[in-house]
Design an enzyme around this catalytic site. Structure first.
Site, PDB file in Angstrom:
ATOM      1  N   GLY A 172       0.981  -1.299  -0.003  1.00  0.00           N
ATOM      2  CA  GLY A 172      -0.066  -0.040   0.034  1.00  0.00           C
ATOM      3  C   GLY A 172       1.096   1.282   0.086  1.00  0.00           C
ATOM      4  O   GLY A 172       0.596   2.264  -0.661  1.00  0.00           O
ATOM      5  N   GLU A 203       3.804   4.009   6.254  1.00  0.00           N
ATOM      6  CA  GLU A 203       2.637   3.171   5.914  1.00  0.00           C
ATOM      7  C   GLU A 203       1.704   4.034   5.027  1.00  0.00           C
ATOM      8  O   GLU A 203       1.863   5.381   5.036  1.00  0.00           O
ATOM      9  CB  GLU A 203       1.911   3.187   7.319  1.00  0.00           C
ATOM     10  CG  GLU A 203       1.837   1.774   7.704  1.00  0.00           C
ATOM     11  CD  GLU A 203       0.997   0.770   7.141  1.00  0.00           C
ATOM     12  OE1 GLU A 203       0.835   0.967   5.729  1.00  0.00           O
ATOM     13  OE2 GLU A 203       0.543  -0.193   7.626  1.00  0.00           O
ATOM     14  N   ASP A 204       0.928   3.503   4.424  1.00  0.00           N
ATOM     15  CA  ASP A 204      -0.019   4.301   3.657  1.00  0.00           C
ATOM     16  C   ASP A 204      -1.217   4.885   4.419  1.00  0.00           C
ATOM     17  O   ASP A 204      -1.682   5.838   4.396  1.00  0.00           O
ATOM     18  CB  ASP A 204      -0.723   3.243   2.464  1.00  0.00           C
ATOM     19  CG  ASP A 204      -1.331   1.868   3.110  1.00  0.00           C
ATOM     20  OD1 ASP A 204      -0.926   1.409   3.854  1.00  0.00           O
ATOM     21  OD2 ASP A 204      -1.955   1.193   2.187  1.00  0.00           O
ATOM     22  N   ASP A 238      -5.093   1.749  10.479  1.00  0.00           N
ATOM     23  CA  ASP A 238      -6.578   1.530  10.632  1.00  0.00           C
ATOM     24  C   ASP A 238      -6.558   0.658  11.910  1.00  0.00           C
ATOM     25  O   ASP A 238      -6.457   1.635  13.160  1.00  0.00           O
ATOM     26  CB  ASP A 238      -6.713   0.332   9.406  1.00  0.00           C
ATOM     27  CG  ASP A 238      -8.378  -0.104   9.319  1.00  0.00           C
ATOM     28  OD1 ASP A 238      -9.023   0.723  10.052  1.00  0.00           O
ATOM     29  OD2 ASP A 238      -8.575  -0.958   9.198  1.00  0.00           O
ATOM     30  N   LYS A 291      -6.743   6.361  10.686  1.00  0.00           N
ATOM     31  CA  LYS A 291      -8.205   6.169  11.188  1.00  0.00           C
ATOM     32  C   LYS A 291      -8.300   6.120  12.590  1.00  0.00           C
ATOM     33  O   LYS A 291      -8.455   4.994  13.100  1.00  0.00           O
ATOM     34  CB  LYS A 291      -8.629   5.055  10.444  1.00  0.00           C
ATOM     35  CG  LYS A 291      -8.969   5.087   9.060  1.00  0.00           C
ATOM     36  CD  LYS A 291      -9.827   3.809   8.549  1.00  0.00           C
ATOM     37  CE  LYS A 291      -9.626   3.385   7.264  1.00  0.00           C
ATOM     38  NZ  LYS A 291     -10.199   2.067   6.849  1.00  0.00           N
ATOM     39  N   PHE A 322     -13.577   3.155   4.495  1.00  0.00           N
ATOM     40  CA  PHE A 322     -12.792   2.263   3.800  1.00  0.00           C
ATOM     41  C   PHE A 322     -12.338   3.332   2.444  1.00  0.00           C
ATOM     42  O   PHE A 322     -13.223   3.699   1.761  1.00  0.00           O
ATOM     43  CB  PHE A 322     -13.559   0.961   3.013  1.00  0.00           C
ATOM     44  CG  PHE A 322     -12.311  -0.003   2.514  1.00  0.00           C
ATOM     45  CD1 PHE A 322     -11.613  -0.732   3.410  1.00  0.00           C
ATOM     46  CD2 PHE A 322     -12.283  -0.130   1.286  1.00  0.00           C
ATOM     47  CE1 PHE A 322     -10.564  -1.622   2.632  1.00  0.00           C
ATOM     48  CE2 PHE A 322     -11.360  -0.860   0.578  1.00  0.00           C
ATOM     49  CZ  PHE A 322     -10.289  -1.602   1.376  1.00  0.00           C
TER      50      PHE A 322
HETATM   51  P1  IMP Z   1      -3.874  -2.094  10.096  1.00  0.00           P
HETATM   52  O1  IMP Z   1      -5.347  -2.490  10.622  1.00  0.00           O
HETATM   53  O2  IMP Z   1      -3.647  -0.542  10.731  1.00  0.00           O
HETATM   54  O3  IMP Z   1      -3.052  -3.248  10.536  1.00  0.00           O
HETATM   55  O4  IMP Z   1      -3.748  -1.740   8.656  1.00  0.00           O
HETATM   56  C1  IMP Z   1      -2.999  -2.752   7.780  1.00  0.00           C
HETATM   57  C2  IMP Z   1      -3.107  -2.341   6.415  1.00  0.00           C
HETATM   58  O5  IMP Z   1      -4.436  -2.634   5.744  1.00  0.00           O
HETATM   59  C3  IMP Z   1      -2.712  -1.035   5.868  1.00  0.00           C
HETATM   60  O6  IMP Z   1      -1.382  -0.992   5.962  1.00  0.00           O
HETATM   61  C4  IMP Z   1      -3.323  -0.763   4.319  1.00  0.00           C
HETATM   62  O7  IMP Z   1      -2.509  -1.297   3.630  1.00  0.00           O
HETATM   63  C5  IMP Z   1      -4.549  -1.677   4.733  1.00  0.00           C
HETATM   64  N1  IMP Z   1      -6.017  -0.820   5.021  1.00  0.00           N
HETATM   65  C6  IMP Z   1      -6.401  -0.394   6.000  1.00  0.00           C
HETATM   66  N2  IMP Z   1      -7.613   0.241   5.898  1.00  0.00           N
HETATM   67  C7  IMP Z   1      -7.365   0.360   4.514  1.00  0.00           C
HETATM   68  C8  IMP Z   1      -8.468   1.088   3.661  1.00  0.00           C
HETATM   69  O8  IMP Z   1      -9.486   1.716   3.980  1.00  0.00           O
HETATM   70  N3  IMP Z   1      -8.421   0.796   2.223  1.00  0.00           N
HETATM   71  C9  IMP Z   1      -7.568   0.015   1.728  1.00  0.00           C
HETATM   72  N4  IMP Z   1      -6.382  -0.451   2.558  1.00  0.00           N
HETATM   73  C10 IMP Z   1      -6.587  -0.325   3.915  1.00  0.00           C
HETATM   74 MG    MG Z   2      -0.298  -0.721   4.197  1.00  0.00          MG
END
Ligand code: IMP
Ligand code: MG
Length: 176
Positions: free
Chosen positions: A47, A101-102, A105, A133, A154
């Protein structure tokens, strides 16, 4: 203009121009904060590839760049498990590491990575993410450098996908 993927509609959210402006500001802050240092950027694939490419071409200080890949997503919600798909960088001891990170979440990915890095005797560790987020965070996470704080929607585009689709979109869209 909306975009559709299968039965889902996505609405325009952050334009390429808005993103570019913010990324420039983040790079300027990092250049200033790390002046005289040689930070080591750890980029989380897939991402973050677009954000990292834009951000790092505006980093004017010496730096190192490594790539990591943890897969935790399938569809629009986190699957909860994290698997490392690339070897961990060696010799991080004493370095000033910045995770790129992108989007943060649930925070599981960066939390897991931070735990891994705790054993590496780093000098400093900070986090840069284009999006955060906060409502979705499962635990408090301090993101030192973030582009935009967004609601628990999302999103796709600018590197972010839904089932592998949408990463190439220059703007960011949110699920309707
Ligand atoms: P985490 O839930 O913080 O571990 O997020 C892990 C990864 O999920 C992020 O680095 C994104 O690549 C992907 N991700 C989380 N939220 C979104 C979203 O809204 N759209 C697309 N990818 C997401
Ligand atoms: Mg990511």
């Amino acid at each position: 203009m909306t975009v559709t993927y299968q039965d889902k509609t996505f609405l325009p959210y952050l334009s390429a121009e808005q993103i570019a402006l913010r990324v420039r500001e983040l790079a300027a802050t990092i250049n200033n904060d790390y002046a005289g240092k040689r930070p080591c950027f750890l980029i989380l694939l897939n991402g973050a590839f677009v954000f990292a490419a834009d951000l790092l071409r505006q980093i004017s200080i010496d730096c190192e760049i490594h790539f990591l890949k943890f897969k935790s997503y399938s569809g629009t919600s986190s699957s909860g498990t994290i698997n490392s798909l690339l070897p961990f960088p060696e010799n991080l001891k004493g370095k000033d590491v910045i995770i790129v990170e992108d989007i943060i979440d649930t925070g599981r990915t960066v939390h897991y990575l931070c735990e891994q890095l705790q054993q590496e005797s780093l000098n400093t560790l900070r986090i840069a993410s284009l999006l955060i987020k906060p409502e979705a965070h499962e635990r408090p996470i301090h993101t030192d450098y973030y582009g935009f704080s967004i609601p628990n929607d999302f999103v796709i585009g600018y590197g972010m996908d839904i089932d592998g689709w949408g990463r190439n979109l220059p703007d960011i869209y949110r699920l309707k």
